[in-house]
Design an enzyme around this catalytic site. Sequence first.
Site, PDB file in Angstrom:
ATOM      1  N   GLY A 105      -7.737  -7.173  -0.394  1.00 21.63           N
ATOM      2  CA  GLY A 105      -7.820  -7.971   0.830  1.00 21.63           C
ATOM      3  C   GLY A 105      -7.207  -9.343   0.658  1.00 21.63           C
TER       4      GLY A 105
ATOM      5  N   ARG B  32       0.828  -1.216   0.000  1.00 22.78           N
ATOM      6  CA  ARG B  32       0.000   0.000   0.000  1.00 22.78           C
ATOM      7  C   ARG B  32       0.860   1.262   0.000  1.00 22.78           C
ATOM      8  NH1 ARG B  32      -5.347  -1.056   3.698  1.00 22.78           N
ATOM      9  NH2 ARG B  32      -6.510  -1.949   1.974  1.00 22.78           N
TER      10      ARG B  32
ATOM     11  N   LYS C  93     -18.732 -15.221   3.074  1.00 22.57           N
ATOM     12  CA  LYS C  93     -20.185 -14.997   3.167  1.00 22.57           C
ATOM     13  C   LYS C  93     -20.864 -14.520   1.889  1.00 22.57           C
ATOM     14  CE  LYS C  93     -20.427 -14.148   8.039  1.00 22.57           C
ATOM     15  NZ  LYS C  93     -20.246 -13.109   9.031  1.00 22.57           N
TER      16      LYS C  93
ATOM     17  N   GLY D 175     -12.883  -3.309   0.831  1.00 19.47           N
ATOM     18  CA  GLY D 175     -14.243  -2.762   0.931  1.00 19.47           C
ATOM     19  C   GLY D 175     -14.553  -1.804  -0.205  1.00 19.47           C
TER      20      GLY D 175
HETATM   21  P1  AMP Z   1     -14.296 -12.649   2.882  1.00 18.97           P
HETATM   22  O1  AMP Z   1     -13.754 -11.658   3.866  1.00 18.97           O
HETATM   23  O2  AMP Z   1     -15.788 -12.812   2.931  1.00 18.97           O
HETATM   24  O3  AMP Z   1     -13.763 -12.442   1.471  1.00 18.97           O
HETATM   25  O4  AMP Z   1     -13.764 -14.079   3.361  1.00 18.97           O
HETATM   26  C1  AMP Z   1     -12.418 -14.438   3.407  1.00 18.97           C
HETATM   27  C2  AMP Z   1     -12.304 -15.588   4.363  1.00 18.97           C
HETATM   28  O5  AMP Z   1     -13.128 -16.655   3.918  1.00 18.97           O
HETATM   29  C3  AMP Z   1     -10.904 -16.172   4.467  1.00 18.97           C
HETATM   30  O6  AMP Z   1     -10.366 -15.826   5.715  1.00 18.97           O
HETATM   31  C4  AMP Z   1     -11.116 -17.682   4.327  1.00 18.97           C
HETATM   32  O7  AMP Z   1     -10.452 -18.420   5.336  1.00 18.97           O
HETATM   33  C5  AMP Z   1     -12.619 -17.813   4.497  1.00 18.97           C
HETATM   34  N1  AMP Z   1     -13.145 -19.016   3.818  1.00 18.97           N
HETATM   35  C6  AMP Z   1     -12.980 -19.361   2.545  1.00 18.97           C
HETATM   36  N2  AMP Z   1     -13.553 -20.557   2.293  1.00 18.97           N
HETATM   37  C7  AMP Z   1     -14.085 -20.986   3.445  1.00 18.97           C
HETATM   38  C8  AMP Z   1     -14.788 -22.155   3.825  1.00 18.97           C
HETATM   39  N3  AMP Z   1     -15.038 -23.128   2.949  1.00 18.97           N
HETATM   40  N4  AMP Z   1     -15.186 -22.259   5.102  1.00 18.97           N
HETATM   41  C9  AMP Z   1     -14.920 -21.281   5.993  1.00 18.97           C
HETATM   42  N5  AMP Z   1     -14.258 -20.139   5.697  1.00 18.97           N
HETATM   43  C10 AMP Z   1     -13.836 -19.991   4.429  1.00 18.97           C
END
Ligand code: AMP
Length: 402
Positions: free
Chosen positions: A358, A44, A205, A381
């Site tokens: 991220g 960054r 999510k 974000g």
């Molecule tokens: P996000 O911030 O929503 O982009 O999510 C990123 C996070 O999703 C990372 O820290 C991953 O460890 C988690 N992640 C990815 N796949 C899975 C999974 N199958 N089960 C639980 N966590 C997950």
Amino acid sequence: MPGKNDILNKLSIQDLPLRGKRVFIRVDFNVPIDDNLVITDDRRIRSTIPTINYAIDEGAKVILASHLGRPKGKVDPRLSLAPVARRLQRLLNKEVIFAPDCIGSQVEGMIAKMKEGDVMLLENLRFHIEEEKNDPTFAKALAKLADYYVNDAFGASHRAHASIVSLPKLLPAAAGFLLKKEIEYLKGAVENPIRPFVAILGGSKVSGKIGVLGNLIDKVDKVIVGGGMAFTFIKALDFEIGDSLVENDMIDFAKNIMQDLKKKGVKFYLPVDFVIAQEVSPGVETKIVTSQEIPKGWKGLDIGPASVKLFSEAIQNAKTIIWNGPMGVFEIDAFSRGTTAIANAVADAYAMTIVGGGDTDYAVHKAGVSDSITFISTGGGASLQLLEGKELPGISALSDKK
Ligand code: AMP
């Protein structure tokens, strides 16, 4: 009427006569720092160097300001920007004056002594609670320090904070090179993609990516979903997902979006197999199963080899690819292969490839393919908000071109 995030109609740093002027450049130096106060990733900082060097070369008095972490309005020495000043000094090969605060008479006195081409970094803006509260008096105190404002903090431009939205209303306010580049790539890919246009979404999510799915549905040719968010879709198709991550309140949304994608002729890909384990930790027993047979007590933690093949083939002939979110719990080696393989497939595609900040940018670096990606965003974000088609407050606050 200008459209959303219309950076071309906003002042650019190149429109400002900088010589001898005090220019306040809002940067995003929110970098990871370990317990020994060592910066573990300085991308960054590096990505703002073109803007800083331009201002130096034009003879400006360069005043840099950033937030770091979440000190919640209190002075926290572990969240001081002092280590960033030292790193920046090395990167610029030039002295960086470090100010002990970001407002007040002492800082004003230090700025009064600056010469053309000097560089100063102010202390963490968030040591003042007024920054996050978008307080107008705090913005006025910042405005007293400068003649011009430049935003090069893409990663913070989705936040309505004082240094992002109130300060630029008080001074002639322009976009820096990093901000322009981020908008041009992310907005350009979504609005004028070369087809086939493929979106790859992952991460934990569905709820965090609803807006992106909603916005891209009319624009993409293919959508690939992996990571934890895939299970909500798989459950919506009535398959067993064992103890995998799921958002039950998103199942109806998942059903609707799958129907909409079908109606619009967008190809939709879900994982066909998974690496499963009973716990999310290193060294545990793992198995590979198809997505219809995840047993109770087991969680899907990475996409399996058949899914990698399926996704890689879907990516192969793409001409534009946007990727946001890992395919599994890539932080643990045993569950990182899917993400690494997709990083390689994206890097190998003969396409314009854009990776949203991220975790995904970290994954791409871990896979060692970052040099083969067209553009890696510095803002998580903020890049999601752009992909959702929403206005970034930090951009609307900039001065319009005459
Ligand atoms: P996000 O911030 O929503 O982009 O999510 C990123 C996070 O999703 C990372 O820290 C991953 O460890 C988690 N992640 C990815 N796949 C899975 C999974 N199958 N089960 C639980 N966590 C997950």
